[in-house]
Design a protein around this motif. Structure first.
Motif, PDB file in Angstrom:
ATOM      1  N   TRP A   1      -4.875  -2.740  12.559  1.00 42.57           N
ATOM      2  CA  TRP A   1      -5.792  -2.051  11.643  1.00 42.57           C
ATOM      3  C   TRP A   1      -7.229  -2.131  12.157  1.00 42.57           C
ATOM      4  CZ3 TRP A   1      -4.270  -3.737   5.934  1.00 42.57           C
ATOM      5  CH2 TRP A   1      -2.993  -3.259   5.642  1.00 42.57           C
ATOM      6  N   GLY A   2      -8.004  -1.123  11.774  1.00 41.85           N
ATOM      7  CA  GLY A   2      -9.441  -1.159  12.010  1.00 41.85           C
ATOM      8  C   GLY A   2      -9.862  -0.755  13.421  1.00 41.85           C
TER       9      GLY A   2
ATOM     10  N   ILE B   1      -1.559  11.591  -0.603  1.00 43.82           N
ATOM     11  CA  ILE B   1      -2.068  10.735  -1.677  1.00 43.82           C
ATOM     12  C   ILE B   1      -2.068   9.283  -1.194  1.00 43.82           C
ATOM     13  CG2 ILE B   1      -1.357  12.233  -3.577  1.00 43.82           C
ATOM     14  CD1 ILE B   1       1.024  10.339  -4.034  1.00 43.82           C
TER      15      ILE B   1
ATOM     16  N   PHE C   1       1.562   7.905   6.237  1.00 43.77           N
ATOM     17  CA  PHE C   1       1.318   7.210   7.512  1.00 43.77           C
ATOM     18  C   PHE C   1       1.136   5.716   7.281  1.00 43.77           C
ATOM     19  CE2 PHE C   1      -2.608   9.156   5.925  1.00 43.77           C
ATOM     20  CZ  PHE C   1      -3.459   8.079   5.839  1.00 43.77           C
ATOM     21  N   TRP C   2       1.410   4.968   8.323  1.00 42.26           N
ATOM     22  CA  TRP C   2       1.182   3.506   8.294  1.00 42.26           C
ATOM     23  C   TRP C   2       0.909   3.034   9.712  1.00 42.26           C
ATOM     24  CZ3 TRP C   2       4.652   0.820  11.340  1.00 42.26           C
ATOM     25  CH2 TRP C   2       5.851   1.487  11.652  1.00 42.26           C
ATOM     26  N   VAL C   3       0.187   1.949   9.785  1.00 43.55           N
ATOM     27  CA  VAL C   3      -0.119   1.324  11.081  1.00 43.55           C
ATOM     28  C   VAL C   3       0.151  -0.174  10.945  1.00 43.55           C
ATOM     29  CG1 VAL C   3      -2.063   0.669  12.595  1.00 43.55           C
ATOM     30  CG2 VAL C   3      -1.792   3.043  11.871  1.00 43.55           C
TER      31      VAL C   3
ATOM     32  N   ALA D   1       0.816  -1.221   0.000  1.00 41.84           N
ATOM     33  CA  ALA D   1       0.000   0.000   0.000  1.00 41.84           C
ATOM     34  C   ALA D   1       0.849   1.271   0.000  1.00 41.84           C
ATOM     35  CB  ALA D   1      -0.913   0.001   1.226  1.00 41.84           C
TER      36      ALA D   1
ATOM     37  N   ASN E   1      -6.612   1.504  -2.458  1.00 45.41           N
ATOM     38  CA  ASN E   1      -6.462   1.397  -1.000  1.00 45.41           C
ATOM     39  C   ASN E   1      -7.434   2.355  -0.303  1.00 45.41           C
ATOM     40  OD1 ASN E   1      -5.449   0.992   1.617  1.00 45.41           O
ATOM     41  ND2 ASN E   1      -3.693   2.361   1.299  1.00 45.41           N
ATOM     42  N   PRO E   2      -8.739   2.068  -0.372  1.00 42.65           N
ATOM     43  CA  PRO E   2      -9.726   3.024   0.139  1.00 42.65           C
ATOM     44  C   PRO E   2      -9.641   3.256   1.647  1.00 42.65           C
ATOM     45  CG  PRO E   2     -10.795   0.963  -0.467  1.00 42.65           C
ATOM     46  CD  PRO E   2      -9.382   0.868  -0.955  1.00 42.65           C
ATOM     47  N   ALA E   3      -9.063   2.334   2.406  1.00 43.68           N
ATOM     48  CA  ALA E   3      -8.961   2.542   3.860  1.00 43.68           C
ATOM     49  C   ALA E   3      -8.158   3.812   4.154  1.00 43.68           C
ATOM     50  CB  ALA E   3      -8.321   1.334   4.524  1.00 43.68           C
ATOM     51  N   SER E   4      -7.119   4.034   3.369  1.00 46.12           N
ATOM     52  CA  SER E   4      -6.304   5.230   3.580  1.00 46.12           C
ATOM     53  C   SER E   4      -7.109   6.496   3.271  1.00 46.12           C
ATOM     54  CB  SER E   4      -5.053   5.157   2.696  1.00 46.12           C
ATOM     55  OG  SER E   4      -4.254   6.279   2.900  1.00 46.12           O
TER      56      SER E   4
ATOM     57  N   ARG F   1     -10.276   6.757   3.508  1.00 40.84           N
ATOM     58  CA  ARG F   1     -11.281   6.900   4.588  1.00 40.84           C
ATOM     59  C   ARG F   1     -10.655   7.581   5.815  1.00 40.84           C
ATOM     60  NH1 ARG F   1     -15.641   8.397   6.451  1.00 40.84           N
ATOM     61  NH2 ARG F   1     -16.476   7.252   8.223  1.00 40.84           N
TER      62      ARG F   1
ATOM     63  N   GLY G   1      -9.161   2.493  14.543  1.00 32.58           N
ATOM     64  CA  GLY G   1      -9.203   3.959  14.602  1.00 32.58           C
ATOM     65  C   GLY G   1      -7.876   4.606  14.966  1.00 32.58           C
TER      66      GLY G   1
ATOM     67  N   LYS H   1     -12.010  11.043   7.355  1.00 34.56           N
ATOM     68  CA  LYS H   1     -12.391  11.192   8.769  1.00 34.56           C
ATOM     69  C   LYS H   1     -11.584  12.284   9.463  1.00 34.56           C
ATOM     70  CE  LYS H   1     -11.947   6.793   9.952  1.00 34.56           C
ATOM     71  NZ  LYS H   1     -11.919   5.643  10.887  1.00 34.56           N
TER      72      LYS H   1
ATOM     73  N   ALA I   1      -5.046   5.001  13.124  1.00 33.25           N
ATOM     74  CA  ALA I   1      -4.508   5.911  12.105  1.00 33.25           C
ATOM     75  C   ALA I   1      -5.242   7.241  12.157  1.00 33.25           C
ATOM     76  CB  ALA I   1      -4.628   5.285  10.713  1.00 33.25           C
ATOM     77  N   THR I   2      -6.557   7.187  12.265  1.00 31.69           N
ATOM     78  CA  THR I   2      -7.344   8.426  12.298  1.00 31.69           C
ATOM     79  C   THR I   2      -6.943   9.286  13.494  1.00 31.69           C
ATOM     80  OG1 THR I   2      -9.154   7.226  11.254  1.00 31.69           O
ATOM     81  CG2 THR I   2      -9.697   9.322  12.310  1.00 31.69           C
TER      82      THR I   2
HETATM   83  C1  LIG Z   1      -4.462   2.850   5.839  1.00 26.46           C
HETATM   84  C2  LIG Z   1      -4.144   2.534   7.302  1.00 26.46           C
HETATM   85  C3  LIG Z   1      -3.140   3.540   7.823  1.00 26.46           C
HETATM   86  C4  LIG Z   1      -5.433   2.595   8.128  1.00 26.46           C
HETATM   87  O1  LIG Z   1      -5.084   2.368   9.485  1.00 26.46           O
HETATM   88  P1  LIG Z   1      -6.230   2.040  10.556  1.00 26.46           P
HETATM   89  O2  LIG Z   1      -5.654   2.287  11.910  1.00 26.46           O
HETATM   90  O3  LIG Z   1      -6.823   0.724  10.262  1.00 26.46           O
HETATM   91  O4  LIG Z   1      -7.276   3.204  10.203  1.00 26.46           O
HETATM   92  P2  LIG Z   1      -8.611   3.595  11.013  1.00 26.46           P
HETATM   93  O5  LIG Z   1      -9.032   2.405  11.836  1.00 26.46           O
HETATM   94  O6  LIG Z   1      -8.356   4.873  11.708  1.00 26.46           O
HETATM   95  O7  LIG Z   1      -9.648   3.867   9.845  1.00 26.46           O
HETATM   96  C5  LIG Z   1      -9.762   2.970   8.772  1.00 26.46           C
HETATM   97  C6  LIG Z   1     -11.069   3.241   8.051  1.00 26.46           C
HETATM   98  O8  LIG Z   1     -11.000   2.627   6.771  1.00 26.46           O
HETATM   99  C7  LIG Z   1     -12.140   1.804   6.631  1.00 26.46           C
HETATM  100  N1  LIG Z   1     -11.795   0.739   5.708  1.00 26.46           N
HETATM  101  C8  LIG Z   1     -11.008  -0.322   5.922  1.00 26.46           C
HETATM  102  N2  LIG Z   1     -10.942  -1.068   4.800  1.00 26.46           N
HETATM  103  C9  LIG Z   1     -11.689  -0.415   3.865  1.00 26.46           C
HETATM  104  C10 LIG Z   1     -12.028  -0.678   2.526  1.00 26.46           C
HETATM  105  N3  LIG Z   1     -11.557  -1.754   1.872  1.00 26.46           N
HETATM  106  N4  LIG Z   1     -12.814   0.210   1.877  1.00 26.46           N
HETATM  107  C11 LIG Z   1     -13.274   1.303   2.494  1.00 26.46           C
HETATM  108  N5  LIG Z   1     -12.998   1.609   3.788  1.00 26.46           N
HETATM  109  C12 LIG Z   1     -12.216   0.748   4.459  1.00 26.46           C
HETATM  110  C13 LIG Z   1     -12.420   1.331   8.019  1.00 26.46           C
HETATM  111  O9  LIG Z   1     -13.726   0.798   8.114  1.00 26.46           O
HETATM  112  C14 LIG Z   1     -12.254   2.638   8.781  1.00 26.46           C
HETATM  113  O10 LIG Z   1     -13.319   3.526   8.556  1.00 26.46           O
HETATM  114  P3  LIG Z   1     -14.598   3.633   9.595  1.00 26.46           P
HETATM  115  O11 LIG Z   1     -14.032   4.132  10.889  1.00 26.46           O
HETATM  116  O12 LIG Z   1     -15.499   4.611   8.936  1.00 26.46           O
HETATM  117  O13 LIG Z   1     -15.164   2.262   9.732  1.00 26.46           O
HETATM  118  C15 LIG Z   1      -3.538   1.101   7.428  1.00 26.46           C
HETATM  119  O14 LIG Z   1      -4.404   0.213   6.793  1.00 26.46           O
HETATM  120  C16 LIG Z   1      -2.160   0.967   6.841  1.00 26.46           C
HETATM  121  O15 LIG Z   1      -1.171   1.264   7.490  1.00 26.46           O
HETATM  122  N6  LIG Z   1      -2.095   0.520   5.575  1.00 26.46           N
HETATM  123  C17 LIG Z   1      -0.804   0.339   4.919  1.00 26.46           C
HETATM  124  C18 LIG Z   1      -0.089   1.648   4.690  1.00 26.46           C
HETATM  125  C19 LIG Z   1      -0.984   2.698   4.070  1.00 26.46           C
HETATM  126  O16 LIG Z   1      -1.910   2.416   3.338  1.00 26.46           O
HETATM  127  N7  LIG Z   1      -0.677   3.943   4.380  1.00 26.46           N
HETATM  128  C20 LIG Z   1      -1.391   5.070   3.820  1.00 26.46           C
HETATM  129  C21 LIG Z   1      -0.712   5.533   2.580  1.00 26.46           C
HETATM  130  S1  LIG Z   1      -0.607   7.302   2.626  1.00 26.46           S
END
Ligand SMILES: CC(C)(COP(=O)(O)OP(=O)(O)OC[C@H]1O[C@@H](n2cnc3c(N)ncnc32)[C@H](O)[C@@H]1OP(=O)(O)O)[C@@H](O)C(=O)NCCC(=O)NCCS
Length: 189
Positions: free
Chosen positions: A104-105, A132, A97-99, A37, A137-140, A142, A107, A146, A109-110
Motif C-alpha cells: 500500500w501507499g 463504490i 480492486f485490492w492491493v 475494506a 475507507n478514504p484511500a479507495s 482517493r 501508487g 486520482k 492501485a492508481t
Molecule cells: C484501497 C487500496 C486499493 C489502495 O491501494 P494503494 O496501492 O495503496 O493505492 P495508491 O498508493 O495508488 O493510492 C492511495 C492513496 O490513498 C491515500 N490514502 C491512504 N490512506 C488514506 C486515508 N486514510 N485517507 C485519505 N487518503 C488516504 C494515499 O495517500 C494515496 O493518495 P496520494 O497519492 O494522493 O498520497 C488498498 O488500500 C487496498 O487494497 N485496500 C483494501 C481493499 C480495498 O479497499 N479495495 C477497494 C474497494 S473498491
C-alpha cells in the motif's frame, strides 16, 4: 476462449488470473485489513480463491467481466487484482480492486486502475465505469479520484458488512461527456 490482453504500465504487468495464483490470492486477500475494506470473508476459506478465479474466467468468456492480476514488472510477483463487472446492455462496468497490504501507499492501485479504465473504454467500448467503497475507507476513494472518477454520492447504510450497515461512496467516469439529444432521433430530412 481467453480474450484478455496483458496490460503493461510503468511498473506493472496486468495479466489474466491463473489457478496457480490461488494460494497467493488466499494469502493476500486473507489479510484482515483487505477483508475489512471489502466484502471478502475473514478468515479467507480454503478453496474460495480457486472458485473465484474460475468464475472470473467464465465471466471473461461470457463477456460480462474483465479481471487482471496485478504483478510487478520484472520480478512478476502478484500484488493485487482489478476487475470489472460488465453490464453489456448499458455498456457499463463496475470496478473492484485490492492491493497486498505490504504494497500500500506506493501508487500501485492508481497505476493499475487507470490502465483498466483505459482498457474498459478503448477495448471493451464501455460508456461508463463506476465503483463504490466503504465511506470509512478514504484511500479507495482517493485512488478513484486520482483515476479521474467523480464523486457521485453517498448511499447511507447501503451494505451490511459483518452485521453492520455501512455507508458507501459512489464514484464514476464517463468515456466522454454524455450527448443528450433534445428530441428523440427521427428520420433524417
Ligand atoms: C484501497 C487500496 C486499493 C489502495 O491501494 P494503494 O496501492 O495503496 O493505492 P495508491 O498508493 O495508488 O493510492 C492511495 C492513496 O490513498 C491515500 N490514502 C491512504 N490512506 C488514506 C486515508 N486514510 N485517507 C485519505 N487518503 C488516504 C494515499 O495517500 C494515496 O493518495 P496520494 O497519492 O494522493 O498520497 C488498498 O488500500 C487496498 O487494497 N485496500 C483494501 C481493499 C480495498 O479497499 N479495495 C477497494 C474497494 S473498491
Amino acid at each position: 476462449m481467453e480474450r484478455q490482453p496483458i496490460l503493461a504500465t510503468g511498473r506493472l504487468l496486468l495479466r489474466p488470473f491463473d489457478l496457480a495464483d490461488a494460494h497467493t490470492v488466499q494469502r493476500l486477500c486473507g489479510d484482515y485489513a483487505v477483508a475489512a475494506a471489502t466484502l471478502l470473508p475473514y478468515p479467507y476459506p480454503d478453496g474460495l480463491a480457486e472458485i473465484w478465479i474460475a468464475s472470473l474466467r467464465e465471466g471473461i468468456e461470457r463477456g460480462d467481466a474483465a479481471a487482471f492480476a496485478v504483478t510487478l514488472a520484472g520480478e512478476g510477483s502478484l500484488i493485487g487484482g482489478v476487475r470489472l463487472r460488465i453490464e453489456t446492455e448499458h455498456a457499463r462496468g463496475e470496478l473492484g480492486f485490492w492491493v497486498a497490504r505490504s504494497c500500500w501507499g506506493r501508487g500501485y492501485a492508481t497505476e493499475a486502475v487507470r490502465a483498466v479504465i483505459a482498457y474498459g473504454f478503448s477495448a471493451l467500448g464501455l460508456h461508463r465505469i463506476h465503483a463504490i467503497h466503504f465511506s470509512r475507507n478514504p484511500a479507495s476513494g482517493r485512488v478513484m479520484e486520482k483515476c479521474g472518477m467523480l464523486h457521485e454520492g453517498r448511499f447511507r447504510g447501503h451494505v451490511r458488512k459483518w452485521g453492520i450497515y455501512e455507508d458507501v461512496d459512489l464514484w464514476g467516469i464517463l468515456r466522454e461527456p454524455a450527448f443528450r439529444p433534445l428530441s428523440p432521433p427521427g428520420p433524417s430530412a
